[in-house]
Write a protein that holds these residues in place. Structure first.
Motif, PDB file in Angstrom:
ATOM      1  N   ARG A 151       0.835  -1.201   0.000  1.00  0.00           N
ATOM      2  CA  ARG A 151       0.000   0.000   0.000  1.00  0.00           C
ATOM      3  C   ARG A 151       0.867   1.247   0.000  1.00  0.00           C
ATOM      4  O   ARG A 151       1.815   1.349   0.790  1.00  0.00           O
ATOM      5  CB  ARG A 151      -0.900   0.027   1.237  1.00  0.00           C
ATOM      6  CG  ARG A 151      -1.950  -1.063   1.255  1.00  0.00           C
ATOM      7  CD  ARG A 151      -2.769  -0.993   2.509  1.00  0.00           C
ATOM      8  NE  ARG A 151      -1.981  -1.246   3.702  1.00  0.00           N
ATOM      9  CZ  ARG A 151      -2.431  -1.129   4.948  1.00  0.00           C
ATOM     10  NH1 ARG A 151      -3.671  -0.753   5.155  1.00  0.00           N
ATOM     11  NH2 ARG A 151      -1.655  -1.392   5.981  1.00  0.00           N
ATOM     12  N   ARG A 166     -15.495  -6.539   8.807  1.00  0.00           N
ATOM     13  CA  ARG A 166     -16.846  -5.998   8.730  1.00  0.00           C
ATOM     14  C   ARG A 166     -16.979  -4.731   7.878  1.00  0.00           C
ATOM     15  O   ARG A 166     -17.975  -4.601   7.155  1.00  0.00           O
ATOM     16  CB  ARG A 166     -17.382  -5.757  10.139  1.00  0.00           C
ATOM     17  CG  ARG A 166     -17.762  -7.053  10.837  1.00  0.00           C
ATOM     18  CD  ARG A 166     -18.074  -6.806  12.311  1.00  0.00           C
ATOM     19  NE  ARG A 166     -18.615  -8.005  12.939  1.00  0.00           N
ATOM     20  CZ  ARG A 166     -17.886  -9.056  13.282  1.00  0.00           C
ATOM     21  NH1 ARG A 166     -16.585  -9.062  13.040  1.00  0.00           N
ATOM     22  NH2 ARG A 166     -18.441 -10.103  13.854  1.00  0.00           N
ATOM     23  N   PRO A 167     -16.032  -3.796   7.929  1.00  0.00           N
ATOM     24  CA  PRO A 167     -16.219  -2.582   7.108  1.00  0.00           C
ATOM     25  C   PRO A 167     -16.346  -2.885   5.612  1.00  0.00           C
ATOM     26  O   PRO A 167     -16.947  -2.106   4.875  1.00  0.00           O
ATOM     27  CB  PRO A 167     -14.948  -1.760   7.406  1.00  0.00           C
ATOM     28  CG  PRO A 167     -14.509  -2.211   8.743  1.00  0.00           C
ATOM     29  CD  PRO A 167     -14.840  -3.675   8.805  1.00  0.00           C
ATOM     30  N   MET A 168     -15.810  -4.021   5.180  1.00  0.00           N
ATOM     31  CA  MET A 168     -15.877  -4.346   3.753  1.00  0.00           C
ATOM     32  C   MET A 168     -17.305  -4.628   3.296  1.00  0.00           C
ATOM     33  O   MET A 168     -17.598  -4.584   2.105  1.00  0.00           O
ATOM     34  CB  MET A 168     -14.976  -5.536   3.432  1.00  0.00           C
ATOM     35  CG  MET A 168     -13.497  -5.271   3.628  1.00  0.00           C
ATOM     36  SD  MET A 168     -12.869  -3.915   2.622  1.00  0.00           S
ATOM     37  CE  MET A 168     -12.885  -4.668   0.993  1.00  0.00           C
ATOM     38  N   ALA A 169     -18.201  -4.908   4.248  1.00  0.00           N
ATOM     39  CA  ALA A 169     -19.607  -5.142   3.878  1.00  0.00           C
ATOM     40  C   ALA A 169     -20.224  -3.890   3.275  1.00  0.00           C
ATOM     41  O   ALA A 169     -21.200  -3.973   2.522  1.00  0.00           O
ATOM     42  CB  ALA A 169     -20.403  -5.601   5.095  1.00  0.00           C
ATOM     43  N   LEU A 170     -19.660  -2.726   3.576  1.00  0.00           N
ATOM     44  CA  LEU A 170     -20.158  -1.493   2.957  1.00  0.00           C
ATOM     45  C   LEU A 170     -19.855  -1.470   1.469  1.00  0.00           C
ATOM     46  O   LEU A 170     -20.596  -0.885   0.681  1.00  0.00           O
ATOM     47  CB  LEU A 170     -19.501  -0.272   3.617  1.00  0.00           C
ATOM     48  CG  LEU A 170     -20.122   0.209   4.922  1.00  0.00           C
ATOM     49  CD1 LEU A 170     -19.183   1.181   5.610  1.00  0.00           C
ATOM     50  CD2 LEU A 170     -21.471   0.851   4.663  1.00  0.00           C
ATOM     51  N   LEU A 171     -18.755  -2.103   1.086  1.00  0.00           N
ATOM     52  CA  LEU A 171     -18.327  -2.071  -0.316  1.00  0.00           C
ATOM     53  C   LEU A 171     -18.873  -3.240  -1.116  1.00  0.00           C
ATOM     54  O   LEU A 171     -19.015  -3.127  -2.337  1.00  0.00           O
ATOM     55  CB  LEU A 171     -16.789  -2.063  -0.388  1.00  0.00           C
ATOM     56  CG  LEU A 171     -16.156  -0.765   0.114  1.00  0.00           C
ATOM     57  CD1 LEU A 171     -14.659  -0.908   0.258  1.00  0.00           C
ATOM     58  CD2 LEU A 171     -16.481   0.381  -0.840  1.00  0.00           C
ATOM     59  N   PRO A 206      -9.282  -5.703   0.028  1.00  0.00           N
ATOM     60  CA  PRO A 206      -9.154  -4.690  -1.016  1.00  0.00           C
ATOM     61  C   PRO A 206      -8.134  -5.139  -2.067  1.00  0.00           C
ATOM     62  O   PRO A 206      -7.014  -5.528  -1.715  1.00  0.00           O
ATOM     63  CB  PRO A 206      -8.651  -3.450  -0.263  1.00  0.00           C
ATOM     64  CG  PRO A 206      -9.054  -3.669   1.160  1.00  0.00           C
ATOM     65  CD  PRO A 206      -8.992  -5.160   1.365  1.00  0.00           C
ATOM     66  N   SER A 207      -8.539  -5.123  -3.312  1.00  0.00           N
ATOM     67  CA  SER A 207      -7.593  -5.497  -4.364  1.00  0.00           C
ATOM     68  C   SER A 207      -6.422  -4.527  -4.357  1.00  0.00           C
ATOM     69  O   SER A 207      -6.565  -3.355  -4.005  1.00  0.00           O
ATOM     70  CB  SER A 207      -8.282  -5.493  -5.727  1.00  0.00           C
ATOM     71  OG  SER A 207      -9.232  -6.525  -5.789  1.00  0.00           O
ATOM     72  N   ASP A 212      -6.265  -2.289  -8.182  1.00  0.00           N
ATOM     73  CA  ASP A 212      -7.254  -1.266  -8.513  1.00  0.00           C
ATOM     74  C   ASP A 212      -8.166  -1.079  -7.291  1.00  0.00           C
ATOM     75  O   ASP A 212      -7.912  -1.647  -6.228  1.00  0.00           O
ATOM     76  CB  ASP A 212      -8.075  -1.678  -9.756  1.00  0.00           C
ATOM     77  CG  ASP A 212      -8.754  -3.028  -9.578  1.00  0.00           C
ATOM     78  OD1 ASP A 212      -9.017  -3.423  -8.420  1.00  0.00           O
ATOM     79  OD2 ASP A 212      -9.015  -3.701 -10.587  1.00  0.00           O
ATOM     80  N   LEU A 213      -9.215  -0.294  -7.457  1.00  0.00           N
ATOM     81  CA  LEU A 213     -10.110  -0.043  -6.326  1.00  0.00           C
ATOM     82  C   LEU A 213     -11.241  -1.081  -6.272  1.00  0.00           C
ATOM     83  O   LEU A 213     -12.373  -0.769  -5.934  1.00  0.00           O
ATOM     84  CB  LEU A 213     -10.677   1.378  -6.408  1.00  0.00           C
ATOM     85  CG  LEU A 213      -9.658   2.501  -6.230  1.00  0.00           C
ATOM     86  CD1 LEU A 213     -10.326   3.870  -6.338  1.00  0.00           C
ATOM     87  CD2 LEU A 213      -8.935   2.384  -4.888  1.00  0.00           C
ATOM     88  N   GLY A 214     -10.930  -2.295  -6.601  1.00  0.00           N
ATOM     89  CA  GLY A 214     -11.906  -3.370  -6.497  1.00  0.00           C
ATOM     90  C   GLY A 214     -11.720  -4.151  -5.208  1.00  0.00           C
ATOM     91  O   GLY A 214     -10.917  -3.803  -4.345  1.00  0.00           O
ATOM     92  N   VAL A 215     -12.494  -5.219  -5.093  1.00  0.00           N
ATOM     93  CA  VAL A 215     -12.423  -6.073  -3.911  1.00  0.00           C
ATOM     94  C   VAL A 215     -12.214  -7.512  -4.363  1.00  0.00           C
ATOM     95  O   VAL A 215     -12.889  -7.994  -5.285  1.00  0.00           O
ATOM     96  CB  VAL A 215     -13.726  -5.977  -3.081  1.00  0.00           C
ATOM     97  CG1 VAL A 215     -13.650  -6.897  -1.860  1.00  0.00           C
ATOM     98  CG2 VAL A 215     -13.971  -4.540  -2.642  1.00  0.00           C
TER      99      VAL A 215
END
Lengths: 136, 363
Positions: free
Chosen positions: B71, B278-283, B321-322, B325-328
């Motif tokens: 990162r 858990r925060p990834m559930a938003l995405l 987080p990928s 890019d800004l993917g998952v």
């Protein structure tokens, strides 16, 4: 020093996003180009404008294209997956008002911010400080 | 020895190997490689040791990983990470990162220490202790390998050097999982372990469908693992393998042209999916997991053949987080029932068991 105000948290987080995830910051500013947001968290009002590829906190309230009203409690519930964005809107814990096109842009901008937030190394300590300040 | 191992006598049709031989093989093959970046080598190294325990009413996944930090803005060279997920009444767990100064990984050994969380191989067993900081989950395990490890080197990757895989498909557990103050005794539960390492980024042109089957009946000598590694679109297979153990040793391996996969056209319907962290559930709030209702692997070579049908019934998602890019990158950890049948070396194979599969998807 914990960030006690939402405005401080938002300002610091946007700086971190710009510094650490410029790709997400640029995407946020692209989605919300020309928009003015009015965000109210537990009664604290924050204005945010987007122009020239930059996000800028406003010193005073300005006419907004999108109005958001919510609470710290909901912000933490969303982060901790106790609630989804859809549930928050349907239960009126998250009020969002604006023209459909602008609401869609706000949603895309919010996702760009969140994609940056889950990657930026500065965000976890920033969030911890904001949580700590919110505890009674 | 921390517990007796009655399976050794029952699994001894194949050439008997003393536990020490298994232990020696694991010590020689399963050690931490660690990134060469600190010595001026290539960055982007990833390495993890993965464990799954399947006890009555319990699925438990524990993963110790140490990956090069990629990162921008990160202050450290490596990112030690613990994944601890358990399914009792419901899925719970978390993914925790550690500062490198709080983590120690010994190169050439199996000895991981992330704060108070420990993974160590000694006295012929894996000893694992972990407790989450913000969820009421803790585990203390002794995992005794019952099979020899198999090293599958150099799986080709499209965007970089090859990936390496070491697998110990069958272990026996003793220990306790504590969830929300309730102890779940795991003594005797079957378990699985593997170890991967290589240089790549999440978000590369990569997907995999991997799984294992452990028999319900401890007296059944068979167990298996399979993997199909493809490009992201799942059009081109880079590796396809099914490995079958009998007793302590690898009995048969099938590869690429000897294998075919059939999947249900319908997806597994899910009313909810636990997502970690858990925060990834938003995405990725979606409930569509792109997991088929069943997956059937058919293997045939000469007079040997095998059919393994897995029927999923639950999914938990690890969302990372990928890095490209800004993917998952979504790891669907799939709990399934399995039926295996076939004929190997003139011997019939038929058993039912439990399976965990992993499907990588992207959002």
């Amino acid at each position: 020093m914990p960030e006690t105000r939402f405005a401080d948290f938002l300002a610091t987080s946007l700086q971190a996003l710009d510094r650490e995830l410029p790709q997400a910051y640029a995407l946020l500013c692209t989605h919300l180009a020309g928009q003015q947001l009015a965000i109210e968290v537990d009664g604290e009002m924050v204005g945010l404008s987007f122009a020239g590829g930059r996000a800028r906190l406003l010193a005073r309230a300005a006419p907004a294209t999108v109005h958001v009203v919510t609470s710290r409690a909901l912000i933490f519930d969303l982060i901790d997956a106790r609630c989804t964005l859809l549930q928050a809107v349907l239960s009126d814990r998250l009020l969002v008002r604006g023209a459909p096109q602008e609401l869609l842009a706000f949603h895309d901008g919010l996702l760009a911010y969140l994609h940056g937030a889950v990657r930026a190394p500065s965000f976890p300590p920033l969030l911890r400080a904001y949580r700590a300040a919110a505890r009674p | 020895m921390l517990f007796e191992n009655p399976m050794h006598s029952r699994l001894s049709d194949s050439p008997r190997r003393e536990p020490s031989a298994i232990a020696r093989a694991i010590e020689m093959m399963d050690y931490a490689r660690r990134s060469p970046a600190s010595l001026g080598g290539r960055g982007g190294h990833k390495e993890w040791l993965h464990f799954v325990v399947l006890a009555p009413g319990v699925d438990l996944l524990v993963n110790f990983s140490c990956c090069d930090e990629v990162r921008p803005g990160a202050n450290h060279a490596v990112l030690p990470r613990l994944v601890l997920l358990s399914r009792t009444d419901t899925w719970d767990g978390d993914i925790e990162n550690f500062a490198p100064e709080d983590a120690h990984v010994e190169g050439g050994r199996i000895a991981f220490a992330f704060a108070d969380n420990r993974l160590e191989f000694r006295d012929g067993s894996f000893h694992l202790t972990a407790a989450l900081r913000e969820r009421p989950i803790a585990v203390r395990l002794c995992l005794k390998p019952l099979t020899m490890p198999v090293f599958v080197p150099s799986t080709p990757m499209l965007d970089g050097p090859p990936l390496h895989w070491l697998v110990v498909p069958r272990l026996q557990t003793s220990g306790v999982l504590c969830v929300g103050g309730r102890d779940h005794v795991l003594d005797g539960a079957p378990a699985y372990h593997d170890h991967n390492w290589g240089h790549f980024l999440w978000g590369h042109d990569l997907s995999w469908e991997w799984g294992f089957v452990l028999p319900d009946d401890a007296a059944v000598p068979w167990c298996l693992t399979f993997v199909r590694l493809t490009d992201r679109k799942r059009i081109t297979a880079l590796e396809h393998k099914l490995l079958l153990w009998r007793g302590t040793t690898l009995s048969r391996s099938f590869r690429e042209g000897e294998l075919a996969v059939e999947t249900a056209l319908a997806h597994l319907p899910l009313r909810s999916i636990f997502k970690a962290p858990r925060p990834m559930a938003l995405l990725v709030p979606e409930l569509a997991a792109d997991v088929p209702r069943h997956l059937e692997t058919h293997a045939a070579a000469g007079s040997d053949w095998l059919s393994c049908r897995c029927e999923p019934y639950d999914v938990v998602q690890v969302c990372i987080p990928s890095e490209t890019d800004l993917g998952v990158t979504i790891f669907n950890e799939v709990s399934a029932r399995a039926q295996v049948r076939g004929q190997i070396g003139g011997e019939a194979v038929a058993f039912a068991g439990r399976s965990i599969m992993e499907f990588i998807r992207y959002a």
